[in-house]
Each structure stands twice: as C-alpha cells, then as structure tokens.
Design an enzyme around this catalytic site. Structure first.
Site, short mmCIF file in Angstrom:
data_model
loop_
_atom_site.label_atom_id
_atom_site.label_comp_id
_atom_site.label_asym_id
_atom_site.label_seq_id
_atom_site.Cartn_x
_atom_site.Cartn_y
_atom_site.Cartn_z
N CYS A 141 0.50 -0.81 -0.20
CA CYS A 141 -0.04 -0.03 -0.36
C CYS A 141 1.03 1.00 -0.01
CB CYS A 141 -0.70 -0.32 1.04
SG CYS A 141 -2.38 1.11 1.45
N THR A 142 0.84 2.36 1.08
CA THR A 142 1.49 3.39 0.76
C THR A 142 3.03 3.46 1.66
OG1 THR A 142 -0.11 4.22 3.10
CG2 THR A 142 -0.61 5.11 0.59
#
Ligand SMILES: *[C@@H]1O[C@H](CO)[C@@H](O)[C@H](O)[C@H]1NC(C)=O
Ligand SMILES: *[C@@H]1O[C@H](CO)[C@@H](O)[C@H](O)[C@H]1NC(C)=O
Ligand SMILES: *[C@@H]1O[C@H](CO)[C@@H](O)[C@H](O)[C@H]1NC(C)=O
Ligand SMILES: *[C@@H]1O[C@H](CO)[C@@H](O)[C@H](O)[C@H]1NC(C)=O
Ligand SMILES: *[C@@H]1O[C@H](CO)[C@@H](O)[C@H](O)[C@H]1NC(C)=O
Ligand SMILES: *[C@@H]1O[C@H](CO)[C@@H](O)[C@H](O)[C@H]1NC(C)=O
Length: 223
Positions: A141-142
């Site tokens: 993800c981030t």
C-alpha cells in the site's frame, strides 16, 4: 472483496513466475516489519500471516521495529481521521527499536493513514539503512511512499494504493510508478497495491524465493 479475488490472483500468477531457490543456506532468515502509529492492520498482518505459516516449514525469525518499544497502534492520529470518535484499534508491541534492530534479510514496510504524518524522518532514515543491508524489500500500500522517500525506489518500477494514487506524485527519483498493477517486482524490491494486495505479493515473492510447492501449499492453507 471476495475470497476468490483475494487469493485467486496470486495463484494464477504463481503458475508463471521465477524459479525456486534450491539451496536452503541462501534462503532469507531474518524478517523485519517496520511499525509507525496509524499503520494499516492488514498491510502488516496479511503478509505476516502467510509468513507465520512459512515459519512452520523453514527456520525464519521476525523482528517488529519502531522508534521506541511502546505499543504501536492502528488508532487514528488526529480527530480529523476519526470523524465519529470511534474507539476501535489494535496495538502491536515492537521487539526492537530503529537503534538496536538486527540486520535484516527481508525488510517489510506497511502503509496506512500514518504514512501522511509529519514526524516520520527517523522511520525513513531507518528504512534507507535497513534496505541497504537487506536482500529484499517488500512494501504494501502506501508503504511504497516511505520507501520512495528513503531513496529505495530511485530508478525502480513500483506501485502503490490506487485509491491514494496522487500521493506518490513527486516521490522517488526516476521512479516509474505503474498505475495498473496489483504488485510490481523490480529486482529485489517488491511493492504492492492497497492492503489486500500485500498478501498476494507476499505469496508470489514466496514462490520466487521458496519455490512453487511451498507457496502453493501456503496459499491453499490460507484459503
Ligand atoms: C506451481 O504449482 C501449480 C500447482 O501445482 C502448478 O499448476 C504450476 O505449474 C506450478 N508452476 C511452476 C512454475 O512450477
Ligand atoms: C529447506 O529446509 C526445510 C527445513 O528446514 C525443508 O523442509 C525444506 O524441504 C528444504 N527445502 C529445500 C528446497 O531443500
Ligand atoms: C549452496 O550454498 C553454499 C553456501 O553458500 C554454496 O557453497 C553452494 O555452492 C550452493 N549450492 C548451490 C547448488 O547453489
Ligand atoms: C477505548 O477502549 C479501551 C478498551 O476497551 C478502553 O480501555 C479505553 O478507555 C477506551 N478509551 C476511551 C477514550 O473511551
Ligand atoms: C536523481 O538521479 C539522477 C540520476 O541518477 C542524479 O543525477 C540526480 O542527482 C538525482 N537527483 C536527486 C535529487 O537525488
Ligand atoms: C519496468 O517497467 C517497464 C514498463 O513500464 C518495463 O519495460 C521494464 O522491463 C520494467 N523493468 C523491470 C526491471 O521490471
């Protein structure tokens, strides 16, 4: 998300990818997961649960690494992130700090709302150091934003959460951000799309490092 979508993509990809390691002495042993406040739970626990199962077949060790040994919570860091004033979170207790963590073979970096915080410089400095020593870097993800800020994605192909796609703008020197990918592999650096993509990336990484039989067996057990 349906169960089929959840692991089916990984199994489809298992069929075609890299060859298995056949020398146990070269397999990675020491895994480290970076933790910071407001990490995304499943970015951490999806990959870790696949590795929990792997640990029953191979000798591997896990280190949970943060700025201090205080429990690190998924709780929102600001009222703005918690408009309904919910009391709903989980915390993990680190085993090591950035100062005393051992050298890692595999560095793992989760994402989450906490990746937007303004006080992550020590975390990013740690990621830069640990990635330099590690054999593999895996982000979910981030988490790829933090790896990019640490210079780990310079000149690399990478991806991130598509629901927060704009956030990667300007991160990484010459990073080729790939907009359509559940995960991206570039040499020893693997980056996945949002949350649930992390487990599919982990299974495919496992296939390339520990072999198809191991990864397929673990995917089947998880499903
Ligand atoms: C991986 O395992 C699956 C299931 O046994 C099999 O269909 C596939 O051909 C295997 N892929 C490789 C690269 O060995
Ligand atoms: C590596 O070692 C584990 C046990 O430590 C064993 O189960 C596995 O079959 C071995 N894998 C290979 C490819 O030799
Ligand atoms: C296995 O690893 C040992 C120790 O690193 C090395 O000497 C040997 O050549 C390796 N064997 C293969 C088949 O890669
Ligand atoms: C949130 O829930 C925990 C666990 O029940 C409790 O210990 C804590 O006091 C609660 N916090 C608030 C602000 O209500
Ligand atoms: C970006 O990478 C290029 C090519 O490696 C290099 O010349 C340049 O100095 C780098 N820029 C920054 C800000 O690191
Ligand atoms: C990076 O992505 C480009 C397509 O955008 C591809 O042509 C290239 O082979 C990829 N590089 C690696 C190392 O996978």
């Amino acid at each position: 998300m349906s169960g089929k979508r959840f692991l089916g993509g990984a199994l489809a990809l298992l069929a075609g990818s890299a060859s298995a390691q056949d020398n146990n002495s070269t397999l990675p042993v020491n895994f480290g997961m970076v933790l910071f406040p407001s990490f995304q739970a499943f970015d951490v626990f999806g990959p870790l649960d696949a590795l929990n199962v792997l640990s029953m077949s191979y000798p591997i060790n896990l280190y949970l690494i943060s700025s201090t040994l205080d429990p690190v919570s998924t709780a929102p860091r600001s009222a703005g992130m918690n408009p309904h004033n919910s009391n709903f979170s989980q915390a993990l207790v680190p085993t090591h700090t950035f100062e005393d963590a051992p050298a890692l073979d595999v560095l793992m970096v989760p994402g989450g709302l906490g990746t937007r915080a303004g006080d992550l410089d020590p975390t990013i400095a740690y990621i830069a150091d640990a990635a330099g020593e590690a054999e593999y870097v895996l982000t979910v993800c981030t988490g790829s934003w933090l790896a990019a800020r640490a210079g780990v994605l310079d000149g690399k192909n990478a991806t991130s959460n598509k629901a927060s796609w704009a956030g990667r703008e300007g991160l990484g020197n010459g990073t080729n951000w790939i907009a359509h990918a559940r995960w991206v592999e570039d040499g020893n650096v693997w980056t996945s799309s949002g949350i649930s993509a992390g487990i599919d990336m982990t299974l495919t990484w496992m296939e390339s490092v520990f072999g198809n039989d191991t990864a397929t067996s673990i995917a089947n057990k998880l499903e």
